[in-house]
Motif scaffolding. Structure first.
Motif, PDB file in Angstrom:
ATOM      1  N   ALA A   4       0.895  -1.125  -0.068  1.00  0.00           N
ATOM      2  CA  ALA A   4      -0.030   0.054  -0.050  1.00  0.00           C
ATOM      3  C   ALA A   4       0.723   1.310  -0.019  1.00  0.00           C
ATOM      4  CB  ALA A   4      -0.894   0.127   1.314  1.00  0.00           C
ATOM      5  N   TYR A   5       0.879   2.014  -1.109  1.00  0.00           N
ATOM      6  CA  TYR A   5       1.546   3.413  -0.987  1.00  0.00           C
ATOM      7  C   TYR A   5       0.942   4.433  -0.680  1.00  0.00           C
ATOM      8  CZ  TYR A   5       4.413   0.217  -4.014  1.00  0.00           C
ATOM      9  OH  TYR A   5       5.183  -0.832  -4.572  1.00  0.00           O
ATOM     10  N   GLU A   6       1.341   5.381   0.026  1.00  0.00           N
ATOM     11  CA  GLU A   6       0.606   6.563   0.616  1.00  0.00           C
ATOM     12  C   GLU A   6       0.251   7.535  -0.382  1.00  0.00           C
ATOM     13  OE1 GLU A   6      -0.980   8.828   3.548  1.00  0.00           O
ATOM     14  OE2 GLU A   6       0.013   6.874   3.575  1.00  0.00           O
ATOM     15  N   ARG A   7       1.148   7.654  -1.751  1.00  0.00           N
ATOM     16  CA  ARG A   7       0.793   8.433  -2.929  1.00  0.00           C
ATOM     17  C   ARG A   7       0.995   7.858  -4.035  1.00  0.00           C
ATOM     18  NH1 ARG A   7       5.223  13.548  -2.557  1.00  0.00           N
ATOM     19  NH2 ARG A   7       3.638  14.104  -4.400  1.00  0.00           N
ATOM     20  N   ALA A   8       0.126   8.243  -4.938  1.00  0.00           N
ATOM     21  CA  ALA A   8      -0.023   7.587  -6.331  1.00  0.00           C
ATOM     22  C   ALA A   8       1.175   7.940  -7.042  1.00  0.00           C
ATOM     23  CB  ALA A   8      -1.274   7.994  -7.037  1.00  0.00           C
ATOM     24  N   LEU A   9       1.674   6.835  -7.770  1.00  0.00           N
ATOM     25  CA  LEU A   9       3.108   6.853  -8.578  1.00  0.00           C
ATOM     26  C   LEU A   9       4.169   7.334  -7.453  1.00  0.00           C
ATOM     27  CD1 LEU A   9       1.561   8.922 -11.703  1.00  0.00           C
ATOM     28  CD2 LEU A   9       1.685   6.388 -11.230  1.00  0.00           C
ATOM     29  N   TYR A  10       4.127   7.254  -6.455  1.00  0.00           N
ATOM     30  CA  TYR A  10       5.546   7.522  -5.594  1.00  0.00           C
ATOM     31  C   TYR A  10       5.546   6.142  -4.943  1.00  0.00           C
ATOM     32  CZ  TYR A  10       5.965  12.464  -6.638  1.00  0.00           C
ATOM     33  OH  TYR A  10       6.018  13.622  -7.081  1.00  0.00           O
ATOM     34  N   TYR A  11       6.778   5.670  -4.729  1.00  0.00           N
ATOM     35  CA  TYR A  11       7.206   4.525  -4.079  1.00  0.00           C
ATOM     36  C   TYR A  11       7.963   4.505  -2.947  1.00  0.00           C
ATOM     37  CZ  TYR A  11       5.650   3.332  -8.793  1.00  0.00           C
ATOM     38  OH  TYR A  11       5.020   3.296  -9.953  1.00  0.00           O
ATOM     39  N   TYR A  12       7.920   5.514  -2.166  1.00  0.00           N
ATOM     40  CA  TYR A  12       8.812   5.396  -0.859  1.00  0.00           C
ATOM     41  C   TYR A  12       7.979   5.034   0.287  1.00  0.00           C
ATOM     42  CZ  TYR A  12      10.844   7.652   3.119  1.00  0.00           C
ATOM     43  OH  TYR A  12      11.356   7.857   4.506  1.00  0.00           O
ATOM     44  N   HIS A  13       6.869   5.939   0.323  1.00  0.00           N
ATOM     45  CA  HIS A  13       6.116   5.481   1.733  1.00  0.00           C
ATOM     46  C   HIS A  13       5.063   4.411   1.599  1.00  0.00           C
ATOM     47  CE1 HIS A  13       3.407   6.087   5.004  1.00  0.00           C
ATOM     48  NE2 HIS A  13       4.025   7.093   5.522  1.00  0.00           N
ATOM     49  N   ARG A  14       5.498   3.016   1.837  1.00  0.00           N
ATOM     50  CA  ARG A  14       4.826   2.086   1.702  1.00  0.00           C
ATOM     51  C   ARG A  14       4.663   1.162   2.896  1.00  0.00           C
ATOM     52  NH1 ARG A  14       9.061  -1.303  -2.130  1.00  0.00           N
ATOM     53  NH2 ARG A  14       9.140   0.445  -3.090  1.00  0.00           N
ATOM     54  N   ASP A  15       3.399   0.569   2.923  1.00  0.00           N
ATOM     55  CA  ASP A  15       3.076  -0.685   3.925  1.00  0.00           C
ATOM     56  C   ASP A  15       3.068  -1.713   3.345  1.00  0.00           C
ATOM     57  OD1 ASP A  15       2.756   1.531   5.797  1.00  0.00           O
ATOM     58  OD2 ASP A  15       0.584   1.623   5.447  1.00  0.00           O
ATOM     59  N   GLU A  16       3.953  -2.759   3.957  1.00  0.00           N
ATOM     60  CA  GLU A  16       3.888  -3.996   2.960  1.00  0.00           C
ATOM     61  C   GLU A  16       3.286  -5.227   3.754  1.00  0.00           C
ATOM     62  OE1 GLU A  16       8.155  -4.937   1.447  1.00  0.00           O
ATOM     63  OE2 GLU A  16       8.473  -2.916   2.698  1.00  0.00           O
ATOM     64  N   TYR A  17       2.563  -6.030   2.934  1.00  0.00           N
ATOM     65  CA  TYR A  17       1.590  -7.311   3.599  1.00  0.00           C
ATOM     66  C   TYR A  17       2.023  -8.477   2.875  1.00  0.00           C
ATOM     67  CZ  TYR A  17      -1.025  -3.255   5.040  1.00  0.00           C
ATOM     68  OH  TYR A  17      -1.561  -2.031   5.911  1.00  0.00           O
ATOM     69  N   TYR A  18       1.761  -9.714   3.626  1.00  0.00           N
ATOM     70  CA  TYR A  18       2.145 -11.149   3.173  1.00  0.00           C
ATOM     71  C   TYR A  18       0.806 -11.669   3.575  1.00  0.00           C
ATOM     72  CZ  TYR A  18       6.834 -10.020   2.465  1.00  0.00           C
ATOM     73  OH  TYR A  18       8.165  -9.592   2.184  1.00  0.00           O
ATOM     74  N   PHE A  19       0.011 -12.364   2.789  1.00  0.00           N
ATOM     75  CA  PHE A  19      -1.299 -13.124   2.957  1.00  0.00           C
ATOM     76  C   PHE A  19      -0.850 -14.622   2.640  1.00  0.00           C
ATOM     77  CE2 PHE A  19      -2.229  -8.606   1.955  1.00  0.00           C
ATOM     78  CZ  PHE A  19      -3.144  -8.366   2.938  1.00  0.00           C
ATOM     79  N   HIS A  20      -1.833 -15.526   3.296  1.00  0.00           N
ATOM     80  CA  HIS A  20      -2.102 -16.644   3.122  1.00  0.00           C
ATOM     81  C   HIS A  20      -2.549 -16.947   1.715  1.00  0.00           C
ATOM     82  CE1 HIS A  20      -2.748 -21.046   3.460  1.00  0.00           C
ATOM     83  NE2 HIS A  20      -1.975 -21.145   4.449  1.00  0.00           N
ATOM     84  N   PRO A  21      -2.092 -17.922   0.916  1.00  0.00           N
ATOM     85  CA  PRO A  21      -2.649 -17.960  -0.560  1.00  0.00           C
ATOM     86  C   PRO A  21      -3.962 -18.499  -0.648  1.00  0.00           C
ATOM     87  CG  PRO A  21      -0.842 -19.417  -0.060  1.00  0.00           C
ATOM     88  CD  PRO A  21      -0.812 -18.635   0.897  1.00  0.00           C
ATOM     89  N   VAL A  22      -4.250 -19.380   0.385  1.00  0.00           N
ATOM     90  CA  VAL A  22      -5.335 -20.031   0.303  1.00  0.00           C
ATOM     91  C   VAL A  22      -6.591 -19.502   1.397  1.00  0.00           C
ATOM     92  CG1 VAL A  22      -6.664 -22.318   0.730  1.00  0.00           C
ATOM     93  CG2 VAL A  22      -4.396 -22.273  -0.170  1.00  0.00           C
ATOM     94  N   SER A  23      -6.295 -19.151   2.427  1.00  0.00           N
ATOM     95  CA  SER A  23      -7.096 -18.614   3.552  1.00  0.00           C
ATOM     96  C   SER A  23      -7.373 -17.165   3.454  1.00  0.00           C
ATOM     97  CB  SER A  23      -6.876 -19.045   4.938  1.00  0.00           C
ATOM     98  OG  SER A  23      -5.530 -18.397   5.406  1.00  0.00           O
ATOM     99  N   GLY A  24      -6.443 -16.494   3.003  1.00  0.00           N
ATOM    100  CA  GLY A  24      -6.447 -15.111   2.887  1.00  0.00           C
ATOM    101  C   GLY A  24      -5.916 -14.383   4.373  1.00  0.00           C
ATOM    102  N   GLN A  25      -5.556 -15.117   5.086  1.00  0.00           N
ATOM    103  CA  GLN A  25      -4.993 -14.906   6.376  1.00  0.00           C
ATOM    104  C   GLN A  25      -4.082 -13.792   6.338  1.00  0.00           C
ATOM    105  OE1 GLN A  25      -3.995 -17.804   9.074  1.00  0.00           O
ATOM    106  NE2 GLN A  25      -3.263 -16.399  10.719  1.00  0.00           N
ATOM    107  N   LEU A  26      -3.700 -12.780   7.080  1.00  0.00           N
ATOM    108  CA  LEU A  26      -2.504 -12.050   7.058  1.00  0.00           C
ATOM    109  C   LEU A  26      -1.567 -12.597   8.001  1.00  0.00           C
ATOM    110  CD1 LEU A  26      -1.486  -9.108   6.656  1.00  0.00           C
ATOM    111  CD2 LEU A  26      -2.224  -8.198   8.680  1.00  0.00           C
ATOM    112  N   LEU A  27      -0.479 -12.783   7.386  1.00  0.00           N
ATOM    113  CA  LEU A  27       0.708 -13.579   8.104  1.00  0.00           C
ATOM    114  C   LEU A  27       1.447 -12.460   8.579  1.00  0.00           C
ATOM    115  CD1 LEU A  27       1.360 -16.183   5.139  1.00  0.00           C
ATOM    116  CD2 LEU A  27      -0.117 -16.412   7.254  1.00  0.00           C
ATOM    117  N   LYS A  28       1.755 -11.415   7.753  1.00  0.00           N
ATOM    118  CA  LYS A  28       2.769 -10.389   8.300  1.00  0.00           C
ATOM    119  C   LYS A  28       2.366  -9.095   7.684  1.00  0.00           C
ATOM    120  CE  LYS A  28       7.803  -9.937   8.774  1.00  0.00           C
ATOM    121  NZ  LYS A  28       8.879 -10.384   8.385  1.00  0.00           N
ATOM    122  N   SER A  29       2.665  -8.030   8.481  1.00  0.00           N
ATOM    123  CA  SER A  29       2.718  -6.858   7.895  1.00  0.00           C
ATOM    124  C   SER A  29       3.761  -5.741   8.480  1.00  0.00           C
ATOM    125  CB  SER A  29       1.192  -5.932   8.444  1.00  0.00           C
ATOM    126  OG  SER A  29       1.166  -5.750   9.836  1.00  0.00           O
TER     127      SER A  29
END
Length: 381
Positions: A286-311
């Motif tokens: 998730a990027y804070e601004r459109a077309l800017y790649y610095y301010h970002r929150d990163e996520y990892y999800f389970h491919p089957v259940s959709g559970q959030l594994l790590k943020s």
């Protein structure tokens, strides 16, 4: 001329002759790519959409994916980009040969706005030429990386050769003598422009090396964190394939998207991964601004259940990780907005000219008679 400067001059000359063509191509394509977003916006009307008078939420990924599936059933979805409130959403897909396609849709209505074959897209070709010289990634990436590394040495040796020995020479070293013969003008263009652009070119080269070599990225991370390591932000989670999990009751892409919207409510742009294997976590940003790649929150999800594994929220990242995140925006100059892009464009353009003017200096000296060359003060390229 001292022995030290003679050695530096010889090093500068032969390194320049051996990597000049690659540096020219990489620098010129970098200059072209700098304003790719602005040029695309001006020539591709489907990149932007009209925001509804009454605020509405974007359509879920599954809805957009179903629309693309009907019009392009031969393609396999790879990932989504929600580009921003005033921009189209883009589904990137691949064909059987692994070539990428981009389908732009109105995120409010689902209307298909454009379909792009990235294999034939101009800026995609420019980017491939810039990063890999249109060669296989493993080969082209190493050739470009080594050439840029040599270019850094060239910048340093060039400044050593340019540095005026006497105070009376400083004015001459900072100006181009336009009224002189073309060889003198060419010599000044190589030296004076090279000096003025050296700081920008060095930033562009070092940020490029961070993309080419993992050891450069690790070194910047190490220095930025004062020697401390934070493995929690660098290590992706693993999917426990031995543990049985219930499949999500709704499409997993929708689950990913809704969780990101809840956790990063102010994000304007979202990179949404799609499951590629039941054994691998799905990565999204998730990027804070459109077309800017610095301010970002990163996520990892389970491919089957959709559970959030790590943020990994931006606020919790170390200085070293933030330096890694801002690298692309630094490399393109957009970290400073339009003014930064103009500096990056000029720096890249001058960097592209240096192998040309340097070669002309060397070639002109080769063509001079031996007696005439003997009477002149040796000037290294």
């Amino acid at each position: 001329m001292t022995t030290f400067k003679k050695v530096v001059g010889t090093l500068h000359l032969w390194l320049g002759l051996s990597t000049g063509l690659v540096v020219f191509i990489v620098s010129l394509t970098g200059a072209i790519f700098t304003f790719q977003d602005e040029i695309r916006d001006a020539t591709q009307a489907w990149r932007k959409v009209e925001v509804p008078a009454r605020p509405t939420e974007f359509l879920l990924p599954s809805r957009l994916q179903a629309i693309v599936g009907k019009s392009h059933p031969e393609l396999k979805p790879a990932f989504f980009m929600y580009m921003g409130p005033e921009r189209s959403a883009v589904l990137y897909s691949t064909d059987k040969q692994g070539e990428y396609f981009a389908t732009a849709l109105n995120p409010y209505t689902g209307q298909e706005l454009g379909h792009l074959d990235l294999h034939r897209d101009f800026f995609s070709i420019v980017q491939d030429l810039h990063m890999y010289l249109l060669l296989p990634e493993e080969v082209g990436g190493k050739v470009v990386g080594i050439s840029v590394l040599v270019f850094v040495v060239m910048l340093i040796t060039g400044i050593i050769l340019w540095w005026p020995k006497r105070k009376t020479d400083r004015k001459r070293s900072f100006t181009i003598k336009w009224g002189a013969r073309w060889r003198r003008v060419n010599y000044d263009l190589h030296n004076v422009l090279g000096f003025y652009a050296s700081s920008i070119a060095l930033i562009l080269a070092l940020t490029g090396l961070m993309m080419s070599f993992e050891w450069v990225m690790k070194s910047v991370y190490f220095v930025s964190n004062a020697g401390q390591d934070y493995p929690v932000e660098k290590t992706p989670p693993t999917v426990d394939t031995l543990q049985a999990v219930a499949a999500s009751s709704q499409p997993v892409a929708d689950v990913y998207y809704q969780q990101i919207r809840r956790t990063s409510p102010t994000a304007k742009m979202i990179f949404l991964g799609l499951p590629a294997s039941p054994k691998q976590p799905v990565y999204s940003i998730a990027y804070e601004r459109a077309l800017y790649y610095y301010h970002r929150d990163e996520y990892y999800f389970h491919p089957v259940s959709g559970q959030l594994l790590k943020s990994i929220p931006h606020a919790s990242k170390s200085n070293g990780q933030k330096m890694a995140d801002v690298n692309y925006d630094l490399h393109t100059g957009q970290v400073l907005g339009l003014g930064g892009k103009m500096l990056a464009f000029l720096g890249s353009l001058i960097s592209a000219s240096l192998p040309v003017t340097g070669f002309m200096v060397w070639w002109g000296r080769r063509k001079k008679p031996k007696k005439q060359r003997g009477r002149e003060v040796a000037v290294p390229v």
